[in-house]
Write an enzyme that holds these catalytic residues in place. Sequence first.
Site, PDB file in Angstrom:
ATOM      1  N   ASN A   1      40.390  -6.742  31.853  1.00  0.00           N
ATOM      2  CA  ASN A   1      39.868  -8.098  31.705  1.00  0.00           C
ATOM      3  C   ASN A   1      40.874  -9.149  32.163  1.00  0.00           C
ATOM      4  O   ASN A   1      40.981 -10.223  31.573  1.00  0.00           O
ATOM      5  CB  ASN A   1      39.411  -8.351  30.259  1.00  0.00           C
TER       6      ASN A   1
ATOM      7  N   CYS B   1      35.557  -5.044  33.159  1.00  0.00           N
ATOM      8  CA  CYS B   1      36.435  -4.209  33.970  1.00  0.00           C
ATOM      9  C   CYS B   1      37.398  -3.500  33.027  1.00  0.00           C
ATOM     10  O   CYS B   1      37.136  -3.409  31.831  1.00  0.00           O
ATOM     11  CB  CYS B   1      37.162  -5.035  35.043  1.00  0.00           C
TER      12      CYS B   1
ATOM     13  N   CYS C   1      41.540  -9.237  35.971  1.00  0.00           N
ATOM     14  CA  CYS C   1      41.319  -9.421  37.420  1.00  0.00           C
ATOM     15  C   CYS C   1      39.833  -9.569  37.738  1.00  0.00           C
ATOM     16  O   CYS C   1      39.343 -10.671  37.966  1.00  0.00           O
ATOM     17  CB  CYS C   1      41.918  -8.261  38.224  1.00  0.00           C
ATOM     18  N   ARG C   2      39.114  -8.453  37.756  1.00  0.00           N
ATOM     19  CA  ARG C   2      37.743  -8.458  38.254  1.00  0.00           C
ATOM     20  C   ARG C   2      36.749  -9.157  37.328  1.00  0.00           C
ATOM     21  O   ARG C   2      35.986 -10.013  37.771  1.00  0.00           O
ATOM     22  CB  ARG C   2      37.284  -7.028  38.523  1.00  0.00           C
ATOM     23  N   SER C   3      36.718  -8.793  36.047  1.00  0.00           N
ATOM     24  CA  SER C   3      35.701  -9.385  35.168  1.00  0.00           C
ATOM     25  C   SER C   3      35.919 -10.874  34.904  1.00  0.00           C
ATOM     26  O   SER C   3      34.937 -11.626  34.888  1.00  0.00           O
ATOM     27  CB  SER C   3      35.545  -8.587  33.870  1.00  0.00           C
TER      28      SER C   3
ATOM     29  N   ASP D   1      39.633  -2.226  41.971  1.00  0.00           N
ATOM     30  CA  ASP D   1      40.657  -2.879  41.165  1.00  0.00           C
ATOM     31  C   ASP D   1      41.797  -3.314  42.084  1.00  0.00           C
ATOM     32  O   ASP D   1      42.451  -2.481  42.701  1.00  0.00           O
ATOM     33  CB  ASP D   1      41.174  -1.928  40.094  1.00  0.00           C
TER      34      ASP D   1
END
Length: 161
Positions: A13, A10, A15-17, A127
């Site tokens: 690095n 993301c 939140c999402r990934s 995001d």
Amino acid sequence: MKKTSILFVCMGNICRSPTAEAVFRKYIEDADLMDAVVIDSAGTHAFHIGNPPDRRSTTVAAERGYRMDVLRARQVSAGDIEQFDYVLAMDHENLSILKQLAPSHLRDKPQLFMSFAPDYGLSEVPDPYYGGANGFEQVLDMVEAACDGLIQTIRHQSGGR
């Protein structure tokens, strides 16, 4: 036997990934495939290198049994695109950055993570950083759906293990 390697990517690095890394790690552990898979995550930008995941991501993940406390943000490199079998971007913007970063012969290797959940109806994991708590719940729902599809793909490729 060569391990299958997966990199979730993301922007920062945090939140999402790392959420995807934590969820997929648990799925792989539950499927008894830890000896067959390497999992990591990274960001396209250097905003948060060395930092732990966002506390909102960590809290939502922990409520569903995923551990993110040991993860630390890092920036993706061109070498990552060569090294990992799957380079999975959370959105089109990060996919574009990955394709630009990739050596010319690997420009088609990075792909959207949500391609493993085609029935979900969304191609990008949004995001949640600037939104409310429900955005982190939505991200986790989407990540779980895509992780289901990814583990099925890996099982199929490894002969159904």
